[in-house]
Design an enzyme around this catalytic site. Structure first.
Site, short mmCIF file in Angstrom:
data_model
loop_
_atom_site.label_atom_id
_atom_site.label_comp_id
_atom_site.label_asym_id
_atom_site.label_seq_id
_atom_site.Cartn_x
_atom_site.Cartn_y
_atom_site.Cartn_z
N CYS A 103 67.41 53.74 2.69
CA CYS A 103 68.00 54.59 1.65
C CYS A 103 69.38 54.07 1.24
O CYS A 103 70.31 54.84 1.05
CB CYS A 103 68.06 56.04 2.09
SG CYS A 103 68.72 56.33 3.73
N GLY A 104 69.48 52.75 1.17
CA GLY A 104 70.71 52.14 0.69
C GLY A 104 71.88 52.37 1.64
O GLY A 104 71.72 52.36 2.86
#
Length: 297
Positions: free
Chosen positions: A89-90
């Site tokens: 998720c980055g």
């Protein structure tokens, strides 16, 4: 120059990766819709609760309830860190962990002892690599939690603050603003502010406060505080968990969308390389044929 087989195998591998990232994007999108609905329904209640309680607390002194007592000489700070259980998720989890580390270092520099309550695997694993003590950890819960989780955490911190084993409790979570914007926030849970509680944003540094309104309370303020202060802590923790859940899925959806586009770009680049390699191979074969024919003459 790589062989045709190597380039073809890379193209096949990138296309399979694209299928995975696209599927994960769709799953994150579906989960986001549910998480976004939950936080959008609960946030107005939590903010109004915060406003009313801030006004109620301002009408009493710190001795009205133990949770309002400010301890300038306090030595134990507890940080509730809410992160996701899974990655991909980055930089979402990294921002939350960095914010928690900044808060911990600042309090350590003031001579305080910092302890953590971690919700989510990513935060727990990061804190385990430090020297800070973890009072409790909740893993594999961010995908299916309810208000009982917030009540359990709230009960622990209220008990600890009342017994003076905790002198400060702060909550760090990711506020869901939009699909492309999630902000790491630091909120002081205990002691409860005697005016409308303030949340500081790591991204814009702006304090968010409720509008000033006049309320009339029955029964007396002391009785009301005893009834709603513990619930206020639970509500704010639950709001933080809901925000973090929505932010996690939004960040993952964005990250997987970017990964899918990167796969398309890689396939295009590898296809161009494949064509160049094949053309070079054909040219070399033609040169060999022409050279052989000339030799026969």
């Amino acid at each position: 120059m790589p062989s045709l087989k190597d380039v073809k195998m890379k193209i096949v591998g990138v296309r399979k990766t694209k299928q995975i990232t696209k599927a994960m994007n769709m799953v994150a999108s579906a989960k986001l819709r549910g998480a976004q609905t939950r936080i959008e329904r609960f946030r107005p209640y939590a903010e109004k609760f915060q406003t009313v309680l801030g006004d109620l607390a301002s009408k009493s002194d710190g001795s009205a309830h133990a949770l309002l007592e400010r301890r300038p000489e306090g030595r134990v700070s507890v940080i509730i860190l809410a992160t996701s259980d899974r990655g991909l998720c980055g930089s979402f989890n990294a921002m939350l962990i960095a914010k928690a580390m900044d808060a911990a270092r600042m309090r350590t520099a003031e001579g305080k002892t910092v302890k953590f309550i971690c919700v989510g695997k990513k935060g727990r694993d990061a804190i385990r690599k430090t020297d800070y003590e973890i009072l409790s950890a909740y893993a594999d819960v961010m995908g299916h939690f309810d208000f009982s989780l917030a009540s359990s955490i709230g009960k622990d911190v209220v008990s600890g603050y009342t017994s003076k084993s905790m002198d400060e409790v702060i909550l760090i979570y990711g506020e869901f603003v939009s699909v492309v914007k999630q902000i790491p926030l630091v909120q002081t849970l205990l002691p409860v502010e005697t005016s409308t509680a303030t949340v500081d944003s790591a991204a814009d540094g702006v304090s968010r406060k409720g509008a000033s309104e006049e309320y009339t309370y029955e029964p007396e303020v002391t009785q009301l505080l005893a009834a709603i202060l513990p619930r206020f802590v639970n509500v704010q923790i639950y709001r933080g968990l809901l925000d973090t859940s929505a932010s996690e899925n939004a960040a993952r959806m964005t990250a997987m969308d970017n990964a899918t586009r990167n796969c398309d770009e890689m396939v295009g680049a590898l296809t161009l390389l494949f064509n160049k390699t094949r053309q070079a191979s054909i040219t070399n074969e033609l040169i060999d044929i022409v050279g052989g024919a000339e030799a026969l003459k």
